[in-house]
Enzyme design. Sequence first.
Site, PDB file in Angstrom:
ATOM      1  N   ARG A 111      48.088  35.412  42.965  1.00 23.25           N
ATOM      2  CA  ARG A 111      47.300  36.774  41.937  1.00 23.25           C
ATOM      3  C   ARG A 111      48.425  37.357  41.180  1.00 23.25           C
ATOM      4  NH1 ARG A 111      43.112  38.886  46.190  1.00 23.25           N
ATOM      5  NH2 ARG A 111      44.113  37.764  47.412  1.00 23.25           N
TER       6      ARG A 111
ATOM      7  N   GLU B 295      49.989  37.181  59.877  1.00 27.31           N
ATOM      8  CA  GLU B 295      49.369  38.084  60.926  1.00 27.31           C
ATOM      9  C   GLU B 295      49.303  36.802  62.068  1.00 27.31           C
ATOM     10  OE1 GLU B 295      45.549  39.652  60.241  1.00 27.31           O
ATOM     11  OE2 GLU B 295      45.097  40.065  62.416  1.00 27.31           O
TER      12      GLU B 295
HETATM   13  P1  AMP Z   1      51.094  42.367  51.899  1.00 27.11           P
HETATM   14  O1  AMP Z   1      52.036  40.962  52.315  1.00 27.11           O
HETATM   15  O2  AMP Z   1      50.528  42.506  53.537  1.00 27.11           O
HETATM   16  O3  AMP Z   1      51.333  43.298  51.292  1.00 27.11           O
HETATM   17  O4  AMP Z   1      49.801  41.584  51.401  1.00 27.11           O
HETATM   18  C1  AMP Z   1      50.235  40.473  50.134  1.00 27.11           C
HETATM   19  C2  AMP Z   1      48.939  39.890  49.602  1.00 27.11           C
HETATM   20  O5  AMP Z   1      47.860  39.884  50.153  1.00 27.11           O
HETATM   21  C3  AMP Z   1      48.723  40.616  48.144  1.00 27.11           C
HETATM   22  O6  AMP Z   1      49.440  39.855  47.278  1.00 27.11           O
HETATM   23  C4  AMP Z   1      47.175  40.393  48.313  1.00 27.11           C
HETATM   24  O7  AMP Z   1      46.926  39.500  46.966  1.00 27.11           O
HETATM   25  C5  AMP Z   1      46.776  40.199  49.452  1.00 27.11           C
HETATM   26  N1  AMP Z   1      45.821  41.138  50.024  1.00 27.11           N
HETATM   27  C6  AMP Z   1      46.150  41.848  51.135  1.00 27.11           C
HETATM   28  N2  AMP Z   1      45.236  42.783  51.704  1.00 27.11           N
HETATM   29  C7  AMP Z   1      44.448  42.677  50.576  1.00 27.11           C
HETATM   30  C8  AMP Z   1      43.301  43.399  50.493  1.00 27.11           C
HETATM   31  N3  AMP Z   1      42.707  44.435  51.271  1.00 27.11           N
HETATM   32  N4  AMP Z   1      42.314  42.945  49.325  1.00 27.11           N
HETATM   33  C9  AMP Z   1      42.897  41.919  48.487  1.00 27.11           C
HETATM   34  N5  AMP Z   1      43.637  41.574  48.511  1.00 27.11           N
HETATM   35  C10 AMP Z   1      44.846  41.665  49.538  1.00 27.11           C
END
Ligand code: AMP
Length: 182
Positions: free
Chosen positions: A70, A107
């Site tokens: 995305r 996770e």
């Molecule tokens: P993070 O590594 O936890 O910052 O998450 C990275 C990716 O997970 C982002 O590129 C988002 O595309 C996706 N993501 C994580 N949490 C969400 C959420 N609540 N809603 C939509 N996309 C999410």
Amino acid sequence: MPNAADNPAETAAILTGLIRDVPDFPKPGILFKDITPLLESPDGFRTCIAALGERVRAHGVTALVAIESRGFIFGAPLATYLGLPLIVVRKPGKLPRRTESVSYQLEYGEDRLEVHADAIVAGSRYAIIDDVLATGGTAEAVATLIARLGGIVACAAFPIELAFLAGRARLSAPVESLVVFG
Ligand code: AMP
């Protein structure tokens, strides 16, 4: 719709109205931020790209580094808007030339991201682009990748930030976001 690039509150309000909350997706307990209404609104998407583009411009970067998948949706129009090169960080096995890769914790388990090793130039300044800053683990991994190749992470930019997950704290570079939840 006026260009709200220089009005953060107006931009945030427009974007908030175009991001749909989907509870328990993709699994129970996750409140998913669905960006498809934003993508389906040409005026809203243009406002988003212009606003994020101006935030990134202020950091004087030489190229954008967008994260699959995305991040590509935002990275490509941002690169065009700013007249900057777009470098893609992809899932393993997708890039044809020599790559540098980084593993990071999910996770459950581990994931890996790759970039063309010759795409990052030592001493140049880069902006990391993704759709959502959540825990920051993905952007942190990409920052590691850029730094390992000698690049400077000048900023990381996201239309959406989930502040309650404190992703910003995992990044040593400045973070730009347009809508902050929580
Ligand atoms: P993070 O590594 O936890 O910052 O998450 C990275 C990716 O997970 C982002 O590129 C988002 O595309 C996706 N993501 C994580 N949490 C969400 C959420 N609540 N809603 C939509 N996309 C999410």
